[in-house]
Design an enzyme around this catalytic site. Sequence first.
Site, PDB file in Angstrom:
ATOM      1  NE  ARG A 296     -19.618  79.779 -13.010  1.00 23.18           N
ATOM      2  CZ  ARG A 296     -20.315  78.717 -13.345  1.00 23.18           C
ATOM      3  NH1 ARG A 296     -20.948  78.049 -12.425  1.00 23.18           N
ATOM      4  NH2 ARG A 296     -20.401  78.315 -14.597  1.00 23.18           N
TER       5      ARG A 296
ATOM      6  CD  GLU B   2     -41.936  82.090 -26.292  1.00 18.91           C
ATOM      7  OE1 GLU B   2     -42.970  82.751 -26.344  1.00 18.91           O
ATOM      8  OE2 GLU B   2     -41.932  80.853 -26.447  1.00 18.91           O
TER       9      GLU B   2
ATOM     10  CB  VAL C 284     -40.844  75.915 -23.349  1.00 15.65           C
ATOM     11  CG1 VAL C 284     -41.360  74.648 -24.028  1.00 15.65           C
ATOM     12  CG2 VAL C 284     -41.221  75.923 -21.884  1.00 15.65           C
TER      13      VAL C 284
ATOM     14  CB  ILE D 243     -40.056  77.057 -31.009  1.00 16.97           C
ATOM     15  CG1 ILE D 243     -39.069  76.138 -31.736  1.00 16.97           C
ATOM     16  CG2 ILE D 243     -41.452  76.948 -31.598  1.00 16.97           C
ATOM     17  CD1 ILE D 243     -39.430  74.652 -31.656  1.00 16.97           C
TER      18      ILE D 243
ATOM     19  CG  ASP E  18     -34.226  69.902 -20.582  1.00 19.99           C
ATOM     20  OD1 ASP E  18     -34.008  70.981 -20.008  1.00 19.99           O
ATOM     21  OD2 ASP E  18     -34.468  69.824 -21.808  1.00 19.99           O
TER      22      ASP E  18
ATOM     23  CE  LYS F 141     -36.190  72.447 -22.503  1.00 14.73           C
ATOM     24  NZ  LYS F 141     -35.264  71.719 -23.379  1.00 14.73           N
TER      25      LYS F 141
HETATM   26  N1  HSE Z   1     -30.490  70.490 -22.794  1.00 15.31           N
HETATM   27  C1  HSE Z   1     -31.508  71.111 -23.559  1.00 15.31           C
HETATM   28  C2  HSE Z   1     -31.722  70.307 -24.820  1.00 15.31           C
HETATM   29  C3  HSE Z   1     -31.148  72.540 -23.880  1.00 15.31           C
HETATM   30  O1  HSE Z   1     -30.922  69.385 -25.110  1.00 15.31           O
HETATM   31  O2  HSE Z   1     -32.686  70.526 -25.515  1.00 15.31           O
HETATM   32  C4  HSE Z   1     -32.296  73.445 -24.123  1.00 15.31           C
HETATM   33  O3  HSE Z   1     -33.171  73.544 -23.049  1.00 15.31           O
END
Ligand code: HSE
Length: 436
Positions: free
Chosen positions: A45, A129, A132, A136, A201, A205
């Site tokens: 940006r 990968e 998630v 890991i 979030d 995942k």
């Molecule tokens: N905001 C996410 C967390 C970052 O706290 O796990 C990784 O996806």
Amino acid sequence: MQPVRVGLLGMGTVGGGTIRVLKRNAEEISRRAGRGIVVTQAAARDLKKQRIVDTAGISLTTDPFAVVNNPDIDVVVELIGGDTIARELVTKAIANGKHVVTANKALIAKHGNEIFAQAQAKGVMVAFEAAVAGGIPIIKAIREGLAGNRIEWLAGIINGTSNFILTEMRDKGREFSDVLTEAQALGYAEADPTFDVEGIDAAHKLTILAAIAFGIPLQFTKAYTEGITNLTSEDVSYAEQLGYRIKSLGIARRAANGIELRVHPTLVPARRLIANVDGVMNAVLVKGDAVGPTLYYGPGAGAEPTASAVVADLVDVVRMMTADPENRVPHLAFQPDALSDIPILPMAQVKTAYYLRLRAQDRPGVLADVTRILGDLKISIEAIVQKGTADGVATIILLTHRVLEQNMDDALERIKKLPTISGEIMRIRMEALNAN
Ligand code: HSE
């Protein structure tokens, strides 16, 4: 052989980490992949921003479309996030015949079905990968390592920010709002931190994990999401006294009549390994019918941990570039024409155990009224504890056996109406997470 030319979209934390890891481990990476992998162009940006990463040899631009339209780029790495501009860029990269590596969980969870169909039609790979649990390799583990199993369930601590907050609440008796500011300062939180603390979030995942575990399409809108914002240090402490820890878990389970897909605070027996995953670390417990329970632990975010997953995807892509698209590992683990239409269960149809905290007048017969309602709705009690009385009002903690959530909803409606019960009833789901 010519090195593979990578175009990077986004030069933030993970972008910088990816450039560093690719440079530092260039020789080993090329020995693994069979070809060198170099970032030749990157979009950021703000080009004037001071960077700690060495960008020598990388052509920088503020226009990400210049990268996806560049005929000299073989693989696009998308690290912008969100599902607006990132979606356009990924779609365009695929249309231009480029392979894509992305860390974008929201994009894959919400639009992955279309993106994979486009990629398949163009014969390109989309690897995710890093979307998630950061570093890991959980996608690889489920999609390939456990391919011989019928996956029965999985449960994960897949949001480091929430886990950090819960750990602080338990260890230091701090309240939720107090810890949130500190968690944000750590740099793990999403651009919109409500995504972390409201379970969104984690649901992104979980949606991805469930799809590759059960061979179902991505169905983010059907995931049940409940955050940690209503948890009090009082409940964290009561849970501890009863031998449990409260964790924000993403749970996907194959039930008789459908798939459970849910993110919510959960009481877990304190002796389980996953209950002892603290701070910003992530862990995913996967139960396969052949292997039994397996646990994957590691950093769920951060520059180089996430870059570790991005670079592993790049190596995979490079190795498979010359393979017939039909012979590559399918995006969602199962062949695209063999996905199952087994339904995602509404929360009312989910079976789980419960922790209940209620305030009741401390006099004869009050508890009998409560237990009668539970009994009428076939809810079996595992334990009852009275936690002291103040001004004639007792705090009662009840643990129940597993029951249909609908029955618990009905019971709570009726208990709330009892004149002897005051205030809100706290309900937290409880999972044994044992080998069964
Ligand atoms: N905001 C996410 C967390 C970052 O706290 O796990 C990784 O996806």
